[in-house]
Design a protein around this motif. Sequence first.
Motif, mmCIF file in Angstrom:
data_model
loop_
_atom_site.group_PDB
_atom_site.id
_atom_site.type_symbol
_atom_site.label_atom_id
_atom_site.label_comp_id
_atom_site.label_asym_id
_atom_site.label_seq_id
_atom_site.Cartn_x
_atom_site.Cartn_y
_atom_site.Cartn_z
ATOM 1 N N THR A 185 0.860 -1.187 0.000
ATOM 2 C CA THR A 185 0.000 0.000 0.000
ATOM 3 C C THR A 185 0.893 1.233 0.000
ATOM 4 O OG1 THR A 185 -1.706 -1.184 1.225
ATOM 5 C CG2 THR A 185 -1.850 1.212 1.226
ATOM 6 N N ILE A 186 0.737 2.068 -1.021
ATOM 7 C CA ILE A 186 1.567 3.274 -1.141
ATOM 8 C C ILE A 186 0.888 4.462 -0.462
ATOM 9 C CG2 ILE A 186 2.488 4.968 -2.804
ATOM 10 C CD1 ILE A 186 4.107 2.373 -2.718
ATOM 11 N N LEU A 187 -0.438 4.532 -0.620
ATOM 12 C CA LEU A 187 -1.162 5.662 -0.036
ATOM 13 C C LEU A 187 -2.465 5.148 0.556
ATOM 14 C CD1 LEU A 187 -1.542 9.199 -1.315
ATOM 15 C CD2 LEU A 187 -3.639 7.933 -0.943
ATOM 16 N N GLU A 188 -2.784 5.653 1.741
ATOM 17 C CA GLU A 188 -4.055 5.258 2.360
ATOM 18 C C GLU A 188 -4.687 6.459 3.048
ATOM 19 O OE1 GLU A 188 -5.914 1.972 5.465
ATOM 20 O OE2 GLU A 188 -3.753 1.978 5.118
ATOM 21 N N LEU A 233 -6.728 16.291 -3.203
ATOM 22 C CA LEU A 233 -5.344 16.133 -3.659
ATOM 23 C C LEU A 233 -4.389 16.940 -2.774
ATOM 24 C CD1 LEU A 233 -3.915 14.572 -5.999
ATOM 25 C CD2 LEU A 233 -3.726 16.755 -7.160
ATOM 26 N N TYR A 234 -4.798 18.126 -2.359
ATOM 27 C CA TYR A 234 -3.961 18.938 -1.469
ATOM 28 C C TYR A 234 -3.693 18.216 -0.151
ATOM 29 C CZ TYR A 234 -3.181 23.260 -3.961
ATOM 30 O OH TYR A 234 -2.705 24.197 -4.853
ATOM 31 N N ILE A 235 -4.707 17.536 0.351
ATOM 32 C CA ILE A 235 -4.531 16.790 1.605
ATOM 33 C C ILE A 235 -3.640 15.567 1.378
ATOM 34 C CG2 ILE A 235 -5.742 15.347 3.314
ATOM 35 C CD1 ILE A 235 -8.083 17.377 3.111
ATOM 36 N N LEU A 236 -3.923 14.821 0.306
ATOM 37 C CA LEU A 236 -3.154 13.601 0.036
ATOM 38 C C LEU A 236 -1.688 13.909 -0.253
ATOM 39 C CD1 LEU A 236 -5.678 11.656 -2.234
ATOM 40 C CD2 LEU A 236 -5.331 11.419 0.232
ATOM 41 N N SER A 237 -1.424 15.121 -0.783
ATOM 42 C CA SER A 237 -0.040 15.489 -1.094
ATOM 43 C C SER A 237 0.655 16.130 0.109
ATOM 44 C CB SER A 237 -0.014 16.457 -2.273
ATOM 45 O OG SER A 237 -0.637 17.672 -1.906
ATOM 46 N N LEU A 253 -1.793 8.054 5.336
ATOM 47 C CA LEU A 253 -0.544 7.282 5.379
ATOM 48 C C LEU A 253 0.075 7.256 3.991
ATOM 49 C CD1 LEU A 253 -2.726 5.719 7.424
ATOM 50 C CD2 LEU A 253 -0.692 4.344 7.852
ATOM 51 N N ILE A 254 1.365 7.512 3.928
ATOM 52 C CA ILE A 254 2.110 7.376 2.680
ATOM 53 C C ILE A 254 3.221 6.372 2.944
ATOM 54 C CG2 ILE A 254 3.660 8.525 1.037
ATOM 55 C CD1 ILE A 254 1.920 11.027 1.376
ATOM 56 N N THR A 272 -12.205 7.398 2.474
ATOM 57 C CA THR A 272 -11.403 6.228 2.841
ATOM 58 C C THR A 272 -11.106 5.400 1.598
ATOM 59 O OG1 THR A 272 -12.397 6.132 5.051
ATOM 60 C CG2 THR A 272 -11.398 4.107 4.243
ATOM 61 N N PHE A 273 -9.839 5.210 1.293
ATOM 62 C CA PHE A 273 -9.442 4.316 0.197
ATOM 63 C C PHE A 273 -7.942 4.038 0.289
ATOM 64 C CE2 PHE A 273 -8.756 8.548 -1.491
ATOM 65 C CZ PHE A 273 -7.568 8.440 -2.194
ATOM 66 N N LYS A 274 -7.497 3.041 -0.480
ATOM 67 C CA LYS A 274 -6.067 2.696 -0.539
ATOM 68 C C LYS A 274 -5.616 2.677 -1.992
ATOM 69 C CE LYS A 274 -5.830 -0.601 3.299
ATOM 70 N NZ LYS A 274 -5.585 -1.998 3.661
ATOM 71 N N ILE A 275 -4.347 2.970 -2.192
ATOM 72 C CA ILE A 275 -3.738 2.804 -3.519
ATOM 73 C C ILE A 275 -2.495 1.932 -3.340
ATOM 74 C CG2 ILE A 275 -2.545 3.988 -5.413
ATOM 75 C CD1 ILE A 275 -4.343 6.390 -4.898
#
Length: 226
Positions: free
Chosen positions: A4-7, A51-55, A66-67, A28-31
Motif C-alpha cells: 500500500t503506497i497511499l491510504e 489532492l492537497y490533503i493527500l499530497s 498514510l504514505i 477512505t481508500f487505498k492505492i
Amino acid sequence: MQDTILEARHIVKEFHDPVTVQVLTDITFKITKGEFVSVIGKSGCGKSTLLYILSTMDTDYKGELLIDQELMTGRSDVELARIRNEKIGFVFQFHYLLNEFSVIRNVMLPGLKLGRYSEQEVEHRALEKLKMLGIDHLATKEAYRISGGEKQRVAIARALINDPHIVMGDEPTGNLDTKNSEMVFEIFHELADVHNQTLLIVTHDQGFAERSGRIIEMEDGRIIRH
C-alpha cells in the motif's frame, strides 16, 4: 500482496468562512504500488481539495493519511516538506518550469534539493529521465524555447527525478491539445505498466480516466465509487 503506497482513513475537511461547510466527508481508500488511478467528478466536488490533503500540503483535516505505510497526520511542516520532496512527484496543469533555466536544470532541481546524490549524479539521473520520455535532445535548451507538450514532458521528468513512491497530477492534460494529451496519457500508462510507478491523477477528462487502471469518482465531497 501488493504494498500500500497511499491510504486515506476517514478524512473529513471543513472550511470555516464564516460558516462551517463540510467539503470532504469520510474519505477512505487505498492505492497500491503500480496502480494508475484517476480521480473524477464535477467541478467543486472536492477533487483538488482532496489532492492537497493527500499530497501533505493541507494539514487541516480530520482523519488519517498514510504514505508508504507511515502516518503523515500530525507531522511538522519541515518533516512534510522533506517527505513530499522524497516520496511524491507532482505534475500540474501548468508546468511551472523556470524559464531562465535549461531543461535539464529544471529536471534536476528537486534532486538537488533532496541532496541524496552529488550534482553530477543528479544530472546523470535527469538525463536518464529525459531519455525515457524521448526528450533528451532538449536537455540544454532554455525552458521557454520548447513547445507546450514538451514542457509538460519536462515537468513529468522533474516529477520522477527522486524516484517518488507516487506521482500526483492535478489536471496534467488540462492545458494540452488532443495530441499532447494522448502523449501524456501514454507516458503515464507506460510508467505504471513498465516501471511499476504509482500514479494518482485528478482529471476532468472522462476518456483519460476510463483508460487508466482505476477510477475514484467523487460527488459533493464523497467518494461514490473507487
